[in-house]
Design a protein around this motif. Structure first.
Motif, mmCIF file in Angstrom:
data_model
loop_
_atom_site.group_PDB
_atom_site.id
_atom_site.type_symbol
_atom_site.label_atom_id
_atom_site.label_comp_id
_atom_site.label_asym_id
_atom_site.label_seq_id
_atom_site.Cartn_x
_atom_site.Cartn_y
_atom_site.Cartn_z
ATOM 1 N N MET A 33 0.996 -1.111 -0.042
ATOM 2 C CA MET A 33 0.017 -0.089 -0.014
ATOM 3 C C MET A 33 0.850 1.226 -0.065
ATOM 4 O O MET A 33 2.207 1.309 0.367
ATOM 5 C CB MET A 33 -1.135 -0.122 1.110
ATOM 6 N N LYS A 34 0.102 2.302 -0.091
ATOM 7 C CA LYS A 34 0.933 3.864 -0.359
ATOM 8 C C LYS A 34 0.487 4.518 0.700
ATOM 9 O O LYS A 34 -0.622 4.800 1.181
ATOM 10 C CB LYS A 34 0.770 4.228 -1.550
ATOM 11 N N ALA A 35 1.407 4.665 1.883
ATOM 12 C CA ALA A 35 0.823 5.476 2.992
ATOM 13 C C ALA A 35 2.084 6.187 3.648
ATOM 14 O O ALA A 35 3.392 6.003 3.229
ATOM 15 C CB ALA A 35 0.679 4.439 4.077
ATOM 16 N N ASN A 68 5.705 2.939 -0.280
ATOM 17 C CA ASN A 68 5.213 2.598 -1.632
ATOM 18 C C ASN A 68 5.303 1.289 -1.907
ATOM 19 O O ASN A 68 6.342 1.046 -2.562
ATOM 20 C CB ASN A 68 5.746 3.588 -2.613
ATOM 21 N N ASP A 69 4.191 0.446 -1.732
ATOM 22 C CA ASP A 69 4.436 -0.935 -1.658
ATOM 23 C C ASP A 69 5.491 -1.557 -1.190
ATOM 24 O O ASP A 69 5.610 -1.545 0.195
ATOM 25 C CB ASP A 69 4.239 -1.363 -3.205
ATOM 26 N N GLU A 87 -1.385 10.230 -3.997
ATOM 27 C CA GLU A 87 -1.306 8.996 -4.395
ATOM 28 C C GLU A 87 -1.605 8.093 -3.157
ATOM 29 O O GLU A 87 -1.814 6.818 -3.073
ATOM 30 C CB GLU A 87 -0.177 8.544 -5.076
ATOM 31 N N LEU A 88 -1.525 8.829 -2.129
ATOM 32 C CA LEU A 88 -1.578 7.952 -0.739
ATOM 33 C C LEU A 88 -2.860 7.295 -0.471
ATOM 34 O O LEU A 88 -3.807 7.854 -0.752
ATOM 35 C CB LEU A 88 -1.490 8.984 0.508
ATOM 36 N N GLU A 89 -2.919 6.052 -0.073
ATOM 37 C CA GLU A 89 -4.056 5.277 0.195
ATOM 38 C C GLU A 89 -4.495 5.644 1.812
ATOM 39 O O GLU A 89 -5.693 5.490 2.099
ATOM 40 C CB GLU A 89 -3.971 3.739 -0.003
ATOM 41 N N TYR A 90 -3.627 5.869 2.664
ATOM 42 C CA TYR A 90 -4.022 6.352 4.063
ATOM 43 C C TYR A 90 -2.796 6.901 4.583
ATOM 44 O O TYR A 90 -1.878 6.837 4.171
ATOM 45 C CB TYR A 90 -4.410 4.992 4.718
ATOM 46 N N VAL A 134 -7.713 11.586 1.651
ATOM 47 C CA VAL A 134 -6.895 10.437 2.209
ATOM 48 C C VAL A 134 -7.167 10.099 3.572
ATOM 49 O O VAL A 134 -7.188 11.117 4.615
ATOM 50 C CB VAL A 134 -5.364 10.765 2.262
ATOM 51 N N GLU A 147 -3.164 -0.953 8.817
ATOM 52 C CA GLU A 147 -3.415 -2.027 7.751
ATOM 53 C C GLU A 147 -4.350 -2.976 8.214
ATOM 54 O O GLU A 147 -5.118 -3.530 7.507
ATOM 55 C CB GLU A 147 -2.227 -2.404 6.996
#
Length: 226
Positions: free
Chosen positions: A1-3, A19-20, A55-58, A87, A193
């Protein structure tokens, strides 16, 4: 994930982004200069993993207890990212984050931060369950909740200081204090997560830091009113 995650509960602030499979982190122990360096540090960390805020997921942070200034800075920064980019922000209790690496420890885990004035922010866990809720309290009170027949692992940035206080109270505690503590940002990634996987709600717009102690301004206001 991107965080992006921030631990600003203690004197040393930790910021990390992933970033992953790529991850970068930075620690700031700069006193009052931290307020000037937080936003540039966020930009720097994101650039190191080739991410933009959009681009962040959280994002996630230690939600308290902790230092008034540090917690406010972290909340302000991540709430701004949330507002600008939609976000979600996940709040994770500070002492839970510090104890997280020791979830499988066979004994008791004391997660602790020096709260000054001979007090500590502390919480006690055993087998993943809470033995003592987070409190602004004394070493003597925490000691009363500990089982001397079990190993006691101290976690958090002020674990060594707290160990010295416990030793003054009793020499019978079987204490374990590691010379260095795990980076709290790794715990923030893992816990956030897990919360996402369990479909737990992120912080609401009105949610703020969890303070176990009143600020100096609040105390003075109450004194002036009496």
């Amino acid at each position: 994930m991107k965080a992006l995650v921030i631990d600003a509960a203690a004197s040393c602030m930790h910021i990390a982004a992933k970033n992953d499979d790529f991850k970068a982190s930075i620690s700031l122990d700069l006193g009052q200069k931290q307020s000037q360096k937080l936003l540039p540090s966020i930009d720097y960390i994101l650039s190191q993993v080739e991410l933009k805020a959009s681009e962040l997921e959280y994002t996630a942070l230690t939600s308290g207890p902790g230092t008034f200034t540090g917690l406010r800075l972290a909340f302000s920064a991540l709430k701004a990212i949330e507002l600008a980019n939609n976000v979600p922000v996940y709040g994770i209790p500070t002492l839970e984050a510090y104890a997280y690496p020791y979830t499988s420890f066979e004994g008791q885990v004391v997660s602790v931060i020096d709260a000054k004035k001979d007090q500590f922010f502390a919480c006690v866990y055993e087998n993943g369950k809470t033995v003592m809720e987070a409190a602004d309290t004394s070493a003597e009170f925490v000691a009363s909740k500990l089982d001397k027949s079990k190993k006691i692992l101290l976690a958090g940035p002020d674990a060594a200081l707290f160990a010295e206080e416990l030793k003054k109270i009793s020499s019978d505690f079987n204490l374990i204090v590691y010379p260095s503590q795990p980076c709290p940002t790794d715990s923030l990634f893992a816990i956030a997560e897990s919360m996402i996987e369990q479909k737990k709600e992120p912080l609401a717009d009105y949610d703020g830091p969890v303070y176990l102690r009143k600020s100096e301004a609040e105390i003075k206001l109450e004194q002036s009113a009496n």
